[in-house]
Design a protein around this motif. Structure first.
Motif, PDB file in Angstrom:
ATOM      1  N   ASP A 498       0.808  -1.222   0.000  1.00 22.39           N
ATOM      2  CA  ASP A 498       0.000   0.000   0.000  1.00 22.39           C
ATOM      3  C   ASP A 498       0.841   1.273   0.000  1.00 22.39           C
ATOM      4  OD1 ASP A 498      -2.255  -1.543   0.047  1.00 22.39           O
ATOM      5  OD2 ASP A 498      -2.477  -1.493   2.227  1.00 22.39           O
ATOM      6  N   PHE A 499       2.179   1.122   0.132  1.00 23.83           N
ATOM      7  CA  PHE A 499       3.033   2.300   0.193  1.00 23.83           C
ATOM      8  C   PHE A 499       3.338   2.814  -1.215  1.00 23.83           C
ATOM      9  CE2 PHE A 499       5.389   1.785   4.517  1.00 23.83           C
ATOM     10  CZ  PHE A 499       4.164   1.712   5.152  1.00 23.83           C
ATOM     11  N   PRO A 500       3.552   4.116  -1.346  1.00 27.09           N
ATOM     12  CA  PRO A 500       4.076   4.629  -2.622  1.00 27.09           C
ATOM     13  C   PRO A 500       5.468   4.052  -2.864  1.00 27.09           C
ATOM     14  CG  PRO A 500       3.252   6.411  -1.218  1.00 27.09           C
ATOM     15  CD  PRO A 500       3.299   5.189  -0.370  1.00 27.09           C
ATOM     16  N   LEU A 508      16.011  13.058   5.381  1.00 30.83           N
ATOM     17  CA  LEU A 508      15.335  13.191   6.665  1.00 30.83           C
ATOM     18  C   LEU A 508      13.824  13.178   6.508  1.00 30.83           C
ATOM     19  CD1 LEU A 508      15.184  13.707   9.691  1.00 30.83           C
ATOM     20  CD2 LEU A 508      15.586  16.148   9.247  1.00 30.83           C
ATOM     21  N   SER A 509      13.314  13.887   5.512  1.00 35.34           N
ATOM     22  CA  SER A 509      11.865  13.960   5.328  1.00 35.34           C
ATOM     23  C   SER A 509      11.274  12.583   5.050  1.00 35.34           C
ATOM     24  CB  SER A 509      11.536  14.927   4.187  1.00 35.34           C
ATOM     25  OG  SER A 509      10.149  14.951   3.941  1.00 35.34           O
ATOM     26  N   GLU A 510      11.879  11.842   4.123  1.00 35.24           N
ATOM     27  CA  GLU A 510      11.365  10.506   3.781  1.00 35.24           C
ATOM     28  C   GLU A 510      11.636   9.511   4.914  1.00 35.24           C
ATOM     29  OE1 GLU A 510      11.928  10.644  -1.061  1.00 35.24           O
ATOM     30  OE2 GLU A 510      13.666  10.287   0.225  1.00 35.24           O
ATOM     31  N   GLY A 511      12.732   9.720   5.635  1.00 32.37           N
ATOM     32  CA  GLY A 511      13.012   8.843   6.772  1.00 32.37           C
ATOM     33  C   GLY A 511      11.939   8.960   7.842  1.00 32.37           C
ATOM     34  N   PRO A 639       0.309   7.724   2.284  1.00 33.66           N
ATOM     35  CA  PRO A 639      -0.039   6.332   2.606  1.00 33.66           C
ATOM     36  C   PRO A 639       1.096   5.577   3.288  1.00 33.66           C
ATOM     37  CG  PRO A 639      -0.785   6.886   0.403  1.00 33.66           C
ATOM     38  CD  PRO A 639       0.074   8.040   0.860  1.00 33.66           C
ATOM     39  N   ALA A 640       2.333   6.055   3.138  1.00 31.40           N
ATOM     40  CA  ALA A 640       3.465   5.416   3.806  1.00 31.40           C
ATOM     41  C   ALA A 640       3.596   5.861   5.258  1.00 31.40           C
ATOM     42  CB  ALA A 640       4.761   5.717   3.053  1.00 31.40           C
ATOM     43  N   GLY A 641       2.828   6.876   5.666  1.00 28.73           N
ATOM     44  CA  GLY A 641       2.913   7.398   7.025  1.00 28.73           C
ATOM     45  C   GLY A 641       2.109   6.562   8.007  1.00 28.73           C
ATOM     46  N   GLY A 642       2.602   6.457   9.223  1.00 29.04           N
ATOM     47  CA  GLY A 642       1.965   5.609  10.221  1.00 29.04           C
ATOM     48  C   GLY A 642       0.617   6.108  10.707  1.00 29.04           C
ATOM     49  N   GLY A 738       0.618   3.507  15.474  1.00 29.87           N
ATOM     50  CA  GLY A 738      -0.393   3.830  14.478  1.00 29.87           C
ATOM     51  C   GLY A 738      -1.714   3.139  14.700  1.00 29.87           C
ATOM     52  N   SER A 739      -1.737   2.084  15.513  1.00 32.38           N
ATOM     53  CA  SER A 739      -2.966   1.316  15.676  1.00 32.38           C
ATOM     54  C   SER A 739      -3.737   1.657  16.939  1.00 32.38           C
ATOM     55  CB  SER A 739      -2.636  -0.184  15.691  1.00 32.38           C
ATOM     56  OG  SER A 739      -1.799  -0.496  16.800  1.00 32.38           O
TER      57      SER A 739
END
Length: 761
Positions: A498-500, A508-511, A639-642, A738-739
């Motif tokens: 489901d991630f891009p 840093l931003s993508e990390g 969508p990759a964010g928790g 995230g849950s």
């Protein structure tokens, strides 16, 4: 010869008579005013009234702690002493006999009267002892069923002793004050003319201490034994007022907390002064209206303790003369109110959320879950970003401050729920990935990582081309490695369906967006353990915030003294290992990032001016801050964010970071039959969604075997573009950040919108 002796004798009598007349003239005329004042002073009675405590108000002026009228059960001091005063006992006996026999008692022979008085006095002694047993029963009822009658009798006995001690201290104070004044007057004799010294006496007639013993008014007054009795107790004792000599039901006041459990941990409580309090009292012996006496109440914790000197006020005093007229009156001084920064309505709303909190229950293979609701333990902190004022400091489980005294013993033994424990400031736990923004910002600011530098995530840490076996792996590899391998997919580069798509080379931003362990372990490795610990402390971790109430300092990586320093450096880069932080500290980390790198001491009470050390510019890299802001927004918007699943449609732009920290097994101390803690510990069986442990339903384990224990974290600020609030949500043993923490945070943020602290965009 005889005539000469007679003349000498007459001359001697004349001299003595003249001296006595002169002395009488001095006492009655010259020093008449002084001795009249001295005699009046010894006959004066001083009556004191209690202090009136100031109110604690919330940020909007609502009363959250206030003194209200009540009825106290009091006992005359002469019935408190172990052996009642003979004259008082005689008066009580005569009063009873006259009431019962009317004029018949007066007509009895004197010898028979004395015999009846002695019998009635013994009956009164027995009634007094019965009264104390009754009061102990009331104490036990107020304290709860866990208090035995023996413990209640001992507690009431302690109250009796403390009252006796207070009165004895008061009596000795007046006694010595009168003596000291007499000494000062006596010292003036040496400065008087010779004839005044002869008339007034010499230094050999100095005042004697034992001649100034006095009775103070408190020795004939009732004193509080049980505070704020309920209506049932009032009716019970009221029916027995005639039976129990010395018992008085007196109008008084007590501390009331109108919002019950809301804010119980930070508001604090009142308790009787201890010996240590009396010894530390700066007013002792200097200001009797402000000094503490035994059996007084003092702020014991929270704001009640922090602002004790402001809230307390001063007791009043009335000095009465021989004819009972008021010679001097000083009314009680009301303590000053304080206004705290908490919004008590928002606090109450958020605090009660934990009683029915959202957690994610797996529904099958893959990533599918459903939200279910159950009581959970945890904390929420909300901070006003511009000012550093704390709007919410919620901890759950909690307790009703109005019932603390009677329920304290039971709650202090509740090892499973620990309601007295303030999780917002004292629960120092591994914060997991919520530290990643500060680690990345620190590495770039320190110059060990370039802002445009990208680190490849291969699923494991690689330093100088060598795989580091003992470093934590990428969470994708740990959680989904087997599933991806079965599909013929490498776990490198975060290949979640489901991630891009990603190149796997992250800045840093993508990390932050993908919460990549490898990126931040690399940052930590380059910083080294000492520098990593230094930056942790710059952001306020590993040290107390100084908020003013009880809090934990937590741990920073540089405090580790073991042999595997390199490994602890890697773990420290992702918020685990030798790292521990409180929800308050992590909310302040989010606020520091929101302020572009200015750390501020969180405040519980509004202050017009704050000390320079309360706000410190960390001089963070502007480029790094831009990347951190962007990455934290992606945690919600990508969508990759928790937090994407639960917050993607939220009506306010958010910048956040999830955290999932591996947790230790929950243990409780083993207690003996008397409830005392032994040296043994018992490991508690965790709950699963299919098998709940009724003793710890909040203690959830995940994974195929039901053994994975994780604390759930979520921090952030909003709105992302112009931050108004920063927050931290921590849920114990609730699973991944995230849950559980994210859906809980959604409810928190919605409550902030309802209360006007956020505006929908």
């Amino acid at each position: 010869m005889g005539e000469r002796r007679l003349k000498r004798f007459l001359l001697f009598l004349v001299v003595i008579s003249i001296a006595l007349a002169a002395r009488a003239m001095q006492i009655q005329i010259i020093d008449g005013g002084y001795w009249a004042g001295r005699s009046q002073g010894l006959m004066q009675k001083v009556i004191h009234s209690d202090t009136i405590r100031g109110k604690i108000l919330d940020v909007k002026g609502r009363e959250i702690a206030v003194d209200e009228p009540c009825i106290d059960a009091c006992v005359d001091f002469r019935a408190i002493t172990r052996e009642p005063e003979a004259r008082w006992l005689n008066d009580q006996a005569v009063g009873r006999l006259r009431s019962r026999l009317a004029d018949g008692f007066r007509k009895l022979p004197r010898l028979q009267q004395r015999k009846l008085i002695a019998q009635e006095a013994q009956s009164i002694r027995e009634d007094i002892e019965a009264m104390w047993i009754t009061l102990a029963g009331v104490y036990r009822r107020q304290s709860g069923p866990q208090t035995s009658i023996e413990e209640a009798i001992a507690a009431v006995d302690d109250i009796r002793r403390s009252i006796e001690q207070k009165i004895e201290m008061r009596r000795r104070y007046i006694w010595y004050t009168n003596y000291a004044e007499a000494l000062r007057q006596h010292a003036k004799i040496d400065t008087l003319p010779w004839y005044r010294q002869i008339l007034g006496g010499s230094g050999s007639n100095a005042p004697r201490l034992d001649s100034f013993a006095v009775e103070v008014a408190e020795q004939t007054q009732p004193h509080v034994v049980l505070r704020a009795i309920d209506s049932e107790t009032y009716n019970e004792l009221g029916r027995n007022l005639g039976k129990y000599p010395g018992l008085v039901l007196q109008l008084s006041k007590h501390r009331v907390y109108p919002f019950d459990e809301a804010g119980c941990h930070f508001i604090g409580n009142m308790a009787r002064v201890t010996r240590e309090d009396l010894e530390a009292d700066a007013n002792a012996g200097k200001d009797e209206l402000r000094e503490y006496w035994p059996n007084d109440l003092i702020g014991r914790s929270g704001l009640e303790s922090l602002y004790e000197s402001t809230l307390r006020g001063a007791r009043g005093r009335v000095v009465k003369g021989t004819s009972d007229q008021d010679l001097d009156t000083k009314p009680a001084e009301t303590g000053r109110d304080i206004r705290c920064t908490i919004d008590i309505e928002l606090q109450r709303k958020i605090q009660t959320m934990f009683a029915n909190a959202p957690v994610s229950k797996p529904t099958g293979n893959g990533f599918e879950t459903e939200l279910v609701y159950r009581p959970m333990h945890g904390a929420v902190v909300v901070i006003d970003v511009p000012t550093g004022e704390v709007r919410v400091l919620a901890s759950y489980p909690s307790f009703d401050l109005n019932r603390l005294e009677e329920e304290y013993a039971q709650m202090s033994r509740d090892d499973y729920n620990m309601p007295l424990f303030n999780r917002a400031t004292q629960a120092a736990l591994e914060p997991g990935s919520t530290v990643k923004p500060l680690v990345g910002l620190s590495a770039i600011t320190a110059g060990v990582m370039r802002p445009d530098e990208r680190i490849e995530c291969k699923g494991y840490l690689e330093i100088d081309g060598k795989r580091q076996t003992f470093a934590p792996r990428c969470w994708v590899l740990s959680m989904f490695g087997e599933m991806l391998k079965a599909r013929g997919i490498s776990a490198a580069h975060h290949p979640i369906p489901d991630f891009p798509k990603s190149t796997g080379f992250l800045d840093l931003s993508e990390g932050l967006e993908r919460s990549c362990n490898i990126y931040f372990e690399t940052c930590a490795d380059r910083l080294g353990l000492e520098a990593l610990g230094y930056w942790y402390k710059q952001f306020g971790l590993g040290r107390k915030t100084g908020i003013g109430i009880v809090e934990s300092a937590g741990r920073s990586p540089d405090q580790y003294r073991g042999p595997v320093r390199k490994i602890m450096t890697w773990y420290g880069g992702i918020g685990q290992g030798w790292v521990a932080a409180t929800p308050l500290q992590m909310a302040n980390v989010a606020a520091t990032v929101a302020r572009e790198g200015t750390w501020m001491r969180p405040a519980l009470v509004h202050q017009d001016e704050r000390a320079p050390e309360d706000a410190v510019d960390l001089h963070l890299s502007a480029v790094a801050l831009q990347l951190a802001h962007d990455g934290m927004r992606r945690v919600v918007s990508s969508p990759a964010g928790g937090a994407y699943k639960h917050l993607k449609d939220f009506p306010v732009d958010l910048a956040c970071k999830t955290g999932s920290a591996q947790a230790a097994k929950f243990r409780v101390p083993v207690r003996d039959e008397d409830g005392k803690v032994t040296r043994q510990w018992e490991t508690v069986r965790p709950s699963t969604f299919d098998n709940i442990n009724p003793l710890a339903p909040w203690y959830l384990a995940y994974g195929k075997e039901g053994k994975e224990l994780t604390h759930s974290w979520f921090i952030g600020y909003a709105p992302a573009g112009k931050p108004q609030i920063a927050f931290a949500v921590m849920m114990e043993y609730a699973g991944a950040g995230g849950s559980a923490a994210v859906p809980m945070a959604r409810q928190v943020l919605e409550a902030c919108i309802d209360q006007g602290y956020l505006s929908k965009q």
